[in-house]
Write a protein that holds these residues in place. Sequence first.
Motif, PDB file in Angstrom:
ATOM      1  N   MET A  61       1.187  -1.665   0.262  1.00 46.63           N
ATOM      2  CA  MET A  61      -0.100   0.024   0.208  1.00 46.63           C
ATOM      3  C   MET A  61       0.849   1.479   0.229  1.00 46.63           C
ATOM      4  SD  MET A  61      -3.099   1.130   2.943  1.00 46.63           S
ATOM      5  CE  MET A  61      -3.534  -0.474   3.038  1.00 46.63           C
ATOM      6  N   GLY A  62       0.219   2.158  -0.423  1.00 49.90           N
ATOM      7  CA  GLY A  62       1.622   3.468  -0.596  1.00 49.90           C
ATOM      8  C   GLY A  62       0.867   4.134   0.296  1.00 49.90           C
ATOM      9  N   ILE A  63       1.978   5.364   0.519  1.00 54.92           N
ATOM     10  CA  ILE A  63       1.574   6.465   1.427  1.00 54.92           C
ATOM     11  C   ILE A  63      -0.016   6.913   1.153  1.00 54.92           C
ATOM     12  CG2 ILE A  63       2.540   8.615   0.453  1.00 54.92           C
ATOM     13  CD1 ILE A  63       3.011   7.325   4.060  1.00 54.92           C
ATOM     14  N   ARG A  64      -0.251   7.380   0.445  1.00 54.66           N
ATOM     15  CA  ARG A  64      -1.918   8.133  -0.270  1.00 54.66           C
ATOM     16  C   ARG A  64      -2.712   7.126   0.380  1.00 54.66           C
ATOM     17  NH1 ARG A  64      -2.377   9.052  -6.054  1.00 54.66           N
ATOM     18  NH2 ARG A  64      -4.077   7.809  -6.020  1.00 54.66           N
ATOM     19  N   GLN A  65      -2.331   5.825  -0.130  1.00 50.65           N
ATOM     20  CA  GLN A  65      -3.955   5.091  -0.005  1.00 50.65           C
ATOM     21  C   GLN A  65      -3.552   5.066   1.758  1.00 50.65           C
ATOM     22  OE1 GLN A  65      -1.306   4.660  -2.237  1.00 50.65           O
ATOM     23  NE2 GLN A  65      -2.453   4.225  -4.119  1.00 50.65           N
ATOM     24  N   GLU A  66      -2.308   5.075   2.640  1.00 51.24           N
ATOM     25  CA  GLU A  66      -2.671   5.043   3.429  1.00 51.24           C
ATOM     26  C   GLU A  66      -2.779   6.379   4.660  1.00 51.24           C
ATOM     27  OE1 GLU A  66       0.361   3.759   8.091  1.00 51.24           O
ATOM     28  OE2 GLU A  66       1.346   3.060   5.599  1.00 51.24           O
ATOM     29  N   THR A  67      -2.739   7.100   4.123  1.00 51.80           N
ATOM     30  CA  THR A  67      -3.090   7.737   4.815  1.00 51.80           C
ATOM     31  C   THR A  67      -4.564   8.429   4.819  1.00 51.80           C
ATOM     32  OG1 THR A  67      -1.353   9.415   4.523  1.00 51.80           O
ATOM     33  CG2 THR A  67      -2.677  11.151   4.921  1.00 51.80           C
ATOM     34  N   PHE A  68      -5.626   7.907   3.048  1.00 48.69           N
ATOM     35  CA  PHE A  68      -7.050   8.141   3.205  1.00 48.69           C
ATOM     36  C   PHE A  68      -7.479   6.782   4.304  1.00 48.69           C
ATOM     37  CE2 PHE A  68     -10.808   6.678   1.276  1.00 48.69           C
ATOM     38  CZ  PHE A  68     -10.848   7.673   1.224  1.00 48.69           C
ATOM     39  N   ILE A  69      -6.542   5.420   4.455  1.00 49.21           N
ATOM     40  CA  ILE A  69      -8.100   4.722   5.128  1.00 49.21           C
ATOM     41  C   ILE A  69      -7.547   5.494   6.803  1.00 49.21           C
ATOM     42  CG2 ILE A  69      -7.237   2.585   6.406  1.00 49.21           C
ATOM     43  CD1 ILE A  69      -8.358   3.091   3.569  1.00 49.21           C
ATOM     44  N   ARG A  70      -6.613   5.904   7.489  1.00 41.87           N
ATOM     45  CA  ARG A  70      -6.010   5.820   8.266  1.00 41.87           C
ATOM     46  C   ARG A  70      -6.801   7.230   8.563  1.00 41.87           C
ATOM     47  NH1 ARG A  70      -2.333   3.960  11.164  1.00 41.87           N
ATOM     48  NH2 ARG A  70      -0.644   2.958  10.100  1.00 41.87           N
ATOM     49  N   GLU A  71      -7.554   8.223   7.858  1.00 41.52           N
ATOM     50  CA  GLU A  71      -7.854   9.098   8.057  1.00 41.52           C
ATOM     51  C   GLU A  71      -9.636   8.930   8.033  1.00 41.52           C
ATOM     52  OE1 GLU A  71      -7.406  12.058   4.681  1.00 41.52           O
ATOM     53  OE2 GLU A  71      -5.889  12.831   5.469  1.00 41.52           O
ATOM     54  N   PHE A  72     -10.005   7.858   6.904  1.00 39.73           N
ATOM     55  CA  PHE A  72     -11.261   7.424   7.675  1.00 39.73           C
ATOM     56  C   PHE A  72     -12.364   6.808   8.988  1.00 39.73           C
ATOM     57  CE2 PHE A  72     -13.785   3.671   6.484  1.00 39.73           C
ATOM     58  CZ  PHE A  72     -15.327   4.325   5.441  1.00 39.73           C
ATOM     59  N   LEU A  73     -11.055   5.725   9.042  1.00 36.81           N
ATOM     60  CA  LEU A  73     -11.255   5.340  10.688  1.00 36.81           C
ATOM     61  C   LEU A  73     -10.880   6.433  11.297  1.00 36.81           C
ATOM     62  CD1 LEU A  73      -8.185   2.583  10.446  1.00 36.81           C
ATOM     63  CD2 LEU A  73     -10.512   2.509   9.918  1.00 36.81           C
ATOM     64  N   ASP A  74     -10.318   7.812  11.627  1.00 38.55           N
ATOM     65  CA  ASP A  74     -10.464   8.308  11.957  1.00 38.55           C
ATOM     66  C   ASP A  74     -11.054   9.351  12.492  1.00 38.55           C
ATOM     67  OD1 ASP A  74      -7.555   7.875  13.068  1.00 38.55           O
ATOM     68  OD2 ASP A  74      -6.632   9.513  11.859  1.00 38.55           O
ATOM     69  N   ALA A  75     -12.176   9.465  11.107  1.00 39.37           N
ATOM     70  CA  ALA A  75     -13.470   9.661  10.981  1.00 39.37           C
ATOM     71  C   ALA A  75     -14.410   9.529  12.014  1.00 39.37           C
ATOM     72  CB  ALA A  75     -13.852  10.070   9.693  1.00 39.37           C
ATOM     73  N   TRP A  76     -14.455   7.627  12.214  1.00 37.35           N
ATOM     74  CA  TRP A  76     -15.490   6.977  13.502  1.00 37.35           C
ATOM     75  C   TRP A  76     -15.188   7.523  14.573  1.00 37.35           C
ATOM     76  CZ3 TRP A  76     -19.013   4.163  11.817  1.00 37.35           C
ATOM     77  CH2 TRP A  76     -18.714   3.708   9.919  1.00 37.35           C
ATOM     78  N   GLY A  77     -13.911   8.065  15.802  1.00 41.55           N
ATOM     79  CA  GLY A  77     -14.181   8.490  16.275  1.00 41.55           C
ATOM     80  C   GLY A  77     -13.269   8.067  16.821  1.00 41.55           C
ATOM     81  N   ASP A  78     -12.746   8.008  18.572  1.00 42.19           N
ATOM     82  CA  ASP A  78     -11.463   8.550  19.335  1.00 42.19           C
ATOM     83  C   ASP A  78     -11.476   7.389  20.353  1.00 42.19           C
ATOM     84  OD1 ASP A  78     -12.015   9.532  21.163  1.00 42.19           O
ATOM     85  OD2 ASP A  78     -10.951  11.728  20.832  1.00 42.19           O
ATOM     86  N   GLY A  79     -12.644   6.892  20.385  1.00 40.37           N
ATOM     87  CA  GLY A  79     -12.911   5.521  21.515  1.00 40.37           C
ATOM     88  C   GLY A  79     -13.651   5.592  22.530  1.00 40.37           C
ATOM     89  N   THR A  80     -13.467   7.350  22.563  1.00 40.78           N
ATOM     90  CA  THR A  80     -13.798   8.344  23.888  1.00 40.78           C
ATOM     91  C   THR A  80     -15.569   8.342  24.142  1.00 40.78           C
ATOM     92  OG1 THR A  80     -13.826   9.953  22.916  1.00 40.78           O
ATOM     93  CG2 THR A  80     -11.579   9.866  24.596  1.00 40.78           C
ATOM     94  N   ALA A  81     -16.272   8.654  25.300  1.00 43.81           N
ATOM     95  CA  ALA A  81     -17.658   8.912  24.858  1.00 43.81           C
ATOM     96  C   ALA A  81     -18.054  10.089  24.540  1.00 43.81           C
ATOM     97  CB  ALA A  81     -18.899   8.388  26.625  1.00 43.81           C
ATOM     98  N   GLU A  82     -17.517  11.120  24.460  1.00 42.48           N
ATOM     99  CA  GLU A  82     -18.059  12.288  23.858  1.00 42.48           C
ATOM    100  C   GLU A  82     -17.467  12.264  22.757  1.00 42.48           C
ATOM    101  OE1 GLU A  82     -15.213  12.282  26.136  1.00 42.48           O
ATOM    102  OE2 GLU A  82     -16.612  12.036  27.781  1.00 42.48           O
ATOM    103  N   SER A  83     -16.613  10.912  21.808  1.00 45.71           N
ATOM    104  CA  SER A  83     -16.561  12.025  20.079  1.00 45.71           C
ATOM    105  C   SER A  83     -17.767  10.418  19.523  1.00 45.71           C
ATOM    106  CB  SER A  83     -15.198  10.609  20.140  1.00 45.71           C
ATOM    107  OG  SER A  83     -14.945  10.198  18.623  1.00 45.71           O
ATOM    108  N   ARG A  84     -17.843  10.780  18.445  1.00 45.63           N
ATOM    109  CA  ARG A  84     -19.059  10.492  17.794  1.00 45.63           C
ATOM    110  C   ARG A  84     -18.821  10.344  16.527  1.00 45.63           C
ATOM    111  NH1 ARG A  84     -21.673   7.636  19.800  1.00 45.63           N
ATOM    112  NH2 ARG A  84     -24.202   7.817  18.632  1.00 45.63           N
ATOM    113  N   PRO A  85     -19.079   9.416  15.341  1.00 48.53           N
ATOM    114  CA  PRO A  85     -18.632   9.501  13.983  1.00 48.53           C
ATOM    115  C   PRO A  85     -18.480  10.608  13.295  1.00 48.53           C
ATOM    116  CG  PRO A  85     -19.404   7.036  14.319  1.00 48.53           C
ATOM    117  CD  PRO A  85     -19.563   8.837  15.535  1.00 48.53           C
ATOM    118  N   GLN A  86     -17.953  11.024  12.520  1.00 46.51           N
ATOM    119  CA  GLN A  86     -18.070  12.250  12.006  1.00 46.51           C
ATOM    120  C   GLN A  86     -19.087  11.882  11.132  1.00 46.51           C
ATOM    121  OE1 GLN A  86     -14.155  14.207  11.005  1.00 46.51           O
ATOM    122  NE2 GLN A  86     -13.390  13.772  12.796  1.00 46.51           N
TER     123      GLN A  86
END
Length: 75
Positions: free
Chosen positions: A1-26
């Motif tokens: 996987m290239g860096i561009r693809q990895e960055t996209f996937i990481r951003e997609f996963l981050d949009a779901w939340g950080d695991g805290t009760a206050e965090s909600r999916p974007q």
Amino acid sequence: MGIRQETFIREFLDAWGDGTAESRPQLDRIISMMAEDAVWQLWVPGGPVIRGREALRREIERQMSYVTHNKCTIR
């Protein structure tokens, strides 16, 4: 996987939340990162198949009504 693809996937996963009760999916960000004809199979294998952005939006909204502490992790 290239860096561009990895960055996209990481951003997609981050949009779901950080695991805290206050965090909600974007939701708007998540949906915008999916193709118009995206397919998502829940509870793989054998789970229901959701097709298309608008159906996916409705499904994520449904899940957000009862799920908290969202966090996606790469394993």
